[in-house]
Design an enzyme around this catalytic site. Structure first.
Site, PDB file in Angstrom:
ATOM      1  N   TYR A  79      54.967  12.673  15.576  1.00 57.70           N
ATOM      2  CA  TYR A  79      54.687  13.089  14.248  1.00 57.70           C
ATOM      3  C   TYR A  79      55.933  13.317  13.145  1.00 57.70           C
ATOM      4  CZ  TYR A  79      51.869  16.111  11.121  1.00 57.70           C
ATOM      5  OH  TYR A  79      51.078  16.779  10.247  1.00 57.70           O
ATOM      6  N   LYS A 129      57.365  11.671  10.020  1.00 56.00           N
ATOM      7  CA  LYS A 129      57.292  12.865   8.336  1.00 56.00           C
ATOM      8  C   LYS A 129      58.251  12.520   7.747  1.00 56.00           C
ATOM      9  CE  LYS A 129      52.818  13.863   8.719  1.00 56.00           C
ATOM     10  NZ  LYS A 129      51.671  13.329   7.178  1.00 56.00           N
ATOM     11  N   GLY A 139      42.373   9.246   3.534  1.00 54.85           N
ATOM     12  CA  GLY A 139      42.025  10.458   4.316  1.00 54.85           C
ATOM     13  C   GLY A 139      41.241  11.069   4.150  1.00 54.85           C
TER      14      GLY A 139
END
Ligand code: NAP
Length: 250
Positions: free
Chosen positions: A157, A161, A16
Site C-alpha cells: 500500500y 501511495k 471509487g
C-alpha cells in the site's frame, strides 16, 4: 438538493465514488452544479447516482474496474459521448491487502499496485487528451500519509501511495502549460469501510498521536479535494495536501 455554482456544468469523474471518501466528494460536486460520473466496482453506485438524479442533480454510474485499461478507455468514451468533455478527474479508488513482508503473497503485492497506482496512470492517460484540447483540467489523486511516513504491514500500500506522489509531480510538470493542474491529497485515518477493519488499539493509538485528537470524517478530505478542484486553486499544482489532523508533519 441545494445547488451553488462553484462547479456549474463541469464534468467530474470520481473513481471509487460509490463509497467512503469518493462518495462524499462526488455528492459535493453534484450539489455544486457538476455533472458527476461515478466509477466503481460496487453496484451501490447505481443507487447513489439514482438518488442524486432524483434530488435534481446530474449523475451517471459506470461499473468498471479502474485497473483495467480497456474498461478505463471505455468509461472515458462513454463520458465523452454523453457530456462531450471531462473537466475534473478524481483518482480515488483504492484497496488494501495488508501483511508483513514475509507473509505477503505476490498476488497481493501486484493487486494493490495495479488497483492503487496503475489505475492512476490508466485514468489520467485517458483523460489528458480531451483536457489538453480544452486547455483546462484538474486531476486530483488520493495518496495517503502512509505513502509519506510508511507503515509496518503495508509495504504494498505504501509503495503504491508513494508512487502516486512521484506520478503527480511528474504529470504536473508535463501538462501545466495546457492549464491542467495535478495535485494529490494525503488523508490520515478517516472513518470508512477501509479503516473499519483496523484493530481498536491501533485506532486508539492513532487518535492519541493526532494533535487534533480524533479520526477524520470523509467530508474533511472532500473539502480539500473541492478546494484543489476549484478556481481558488488555479495556481497550485504538483502539491500534496495532507488531511490528517497533524498526524504526519513533513
Ligand atoms: P472505500 O470506502 O473502501 O471506497 C473505495 C471504493 O473504491 C469502493 O467503493 C470500492 O469498491 C472501489 N474500488 C475498489 N477497487 C476498485 C477498482 N479496481 N475499480 C473501481 N472501483 C474500485 O475507501 P476510502 O476509505 O473511501 O478510500 C478512498 C481513497 O482514499 C483510497 O485511495 C484510499 O487508499 C485513500 N485513503 C483512505 C484513508 C482512510 O483512512 N480511509 C486514508 C488514506 C488514504 P468495493 O467496495 O466494491 O471494493
Amino acid at each position: 438538493m441545494t445547488t451553488t455554482n462553484r462547479f456549474q456544468d463541469k464534468v467530474v469523474i470520481v473513481t471509487g465514488g460509490a463509497n467512503g471518501i469518493g462518495q462524499a466528494t462526488m455528492l459535493g460536486f453534484a450539489q455544486e452544479g457538476a455533472r458527476v460520473v461515478i466509477v466503481d466496482l460496487a453496484d451501490r453506485g447505481e443507487a447513489v447516482a439514482g438518488q442524486i438524479n432524483k434530488d435534481g442533480g446530474n449523475a451517471l454510474f459506470i461499473k468498471a474496474d479502474v485497473s483495467n485499461a480497456d474498461q478505463v478507455q471505455s468509461l472515458v468514451n462513454t463520458t465523452l459521448d454523453k457530456y462531450g468533455q471531462i473537466d475534473i478527474l478524481i483518482n480515488n479508488a483504492g484497496i488494501t491487502r495488508d501483511n508483513l513482508i514475509m507473509k505477503m503473497k505476490e498476488d497481493d503485492w501486484n493487486l494493490v499496485l495495479r488497483v492503487n497506482l496503475s489505475s492512476v496512470y490508466q485514468c489520467s492517460r485517458a483523460v489528458v487528451r480531451p483536457m489538453m484540447k480544452k486547455r483546462y483540467g484538474r486531476i486530483i489523486n488520493l495518496t495517503s500519509v502512509v505513502g509519506l511516513a510508511g507503515q509496518s504491514g503495508q509495504t504494498n500500500y505504501a509503495a503504491s501511495k508513494a508512487g502516486i506522489i512521484g506520478f503527480t509531480k511528474s504529470l504536473a510538470k508535463e501538462v501545466g502549460s495546457r492549464n491542467i493542474t495535478v495535485n494529490a491529497v494525503a488523508p490520515g485515518f478517516i472513518k470508512t469501510q477501509l479503516t473499519d477493519v483496523l484493530p481498536a488499539e491501533m485506532v486508539q493509538t492513532t487518535v492519541q498521536n493526532t494533535p487534533l485528537g480524533r479520526l477524520g470524517e470523509v467530508e474533511d478530505v472532500a473539502k480539500a479535494i473541492w478546494f484543489l478542484a476549484s478556481d481558488d486553486a488555479a495556481f497550485i499544482t504538483g502539491q500534496v495536501l495532507t488531511v490528517d489532523g497533524g498526524l504526519v508533519m513533513q
